[in-house]
Enzyme design. Sequence first.
Site, mmCIF file in Angstrom:
data_model
loop_
_atom_site.group_PDB
_atom_site.id
_atom_site.type_symbol
_atom_site.label_atom_id
_atom_site.label_comp_id
_atom_site.label_asym_id
_atom_site.label_seq_id
_atom_site.Cartn_x
_atom_site.Cartn_y
_atom_site.Cartn_z
ATOM 1 N NE ARG A 215 35.207 36.455 20.978
ATOM 2 C CZ ARG A 215 35.313 37.750 21.217
ATOM 3 N NH1 ARG A 215 34.222 38.507 21.293
ATOM 4 N NH2 ARG A 215 36.486 38.317 21.359
ATOM 5 C CB SER A 285 40.502 31.661 20.522
ATOM 6 O OG SER A 285 39.220 32.253 20.399
#
Length: 361
Positions: A215, A285
């Site tokens: 990420r 998320s």
Amino acid sequence: MQHMTPPNNDPNNIIPPFDLENTTGFNTELAHYQLQRRFDTRVRKNEPLAHHSAFGVGGPADIWITVETRDELIGLVSLCAEEHWPLLLIGNGSNIIFTDAGVRGIVARVIGHEYQITEEANGSAILSAGSGSSWPRIAHELAPLGWGGVEFGIGIPGTLGGGLVSNAGAHDHDLSEVLEWIEVLDARGCNLEGDALSLPITRRYSKDELDLNYRYSRFRSGHESAFDQQGNILAVPRGLIEPAEIVMTLGIRLHPEAPQKLEENLKLYQRERKEYEPINRHTGSIFKDPEGQKASSLIEQAGLKGFTQGKVQVSDRNANYIVNNGGATTSDILNLIKEMRQRVQDKFNVKLELNVELRGA
């Protein structure tokens, strides 16, 4: 205007951020008039960013523009640099939370779905796609053509460009596995003060130059929301042009695959995502997974799965999502994020890091 070569990628060669408070000459009416001559009805004043947020929250942007082509993007960035107009560029906004105060200056959404496939002698191919391309749409269109490589992102609601910045992934795969190169518009020189300011230039980088990790890419360095000592979320720092390196095109390695198999994989991935993704409005998320752990599991064990606070709720499907049950504000969401992080820290001594960005003012 003096033109100079923007700095290289040496992490020690840091450009000080442009001081937005000292940016003079931005007049909403004048900017709107000039931009309307180029973009016509795609320019709007005092546009509610809640209309362009996955969460459905956020105050107004002084000016909102939709940019559809590469030439339009380059022209807009160049104009904003010359006029000293603050510019924030976004994709689908699926991982952005806009502040209740909104965004001063110009917010431009980059869209466009042009791409081409170049077959190579070894049987594979390179997909050259604009950064504003919808990941799910690309995956759907490539499957019947027999080209695999991006189908794992069928449920990612963002653009390929946004996916590159955060090295987005799903189903145990991420973009770094198939990326070959990118082309960016380097506007770092536009964020310099005074006579040193320079116009943007085009650069091309190989995958190995992007520091792609979980990420993360080097484009997130200095452009991530963080927490202050009281646990409050700080908005991403802004320069005159944000981001200063703008992803324009991605080169992605494709491999041949039976169309029927690809279609089956797409259906499988979509089915799996529906099992845990909330129904109500939400971003991606909220937190990154700590090494060796799942943020959703930590939040659930802290007793927060399904927890409701006012008009926002920790999802009862996956505790690493927050949903807007209707009428929530950005402040409501930020307060719940703060509570989630504090509870996990108190119970497990783990400080969760944000996977979403707060943008505004």
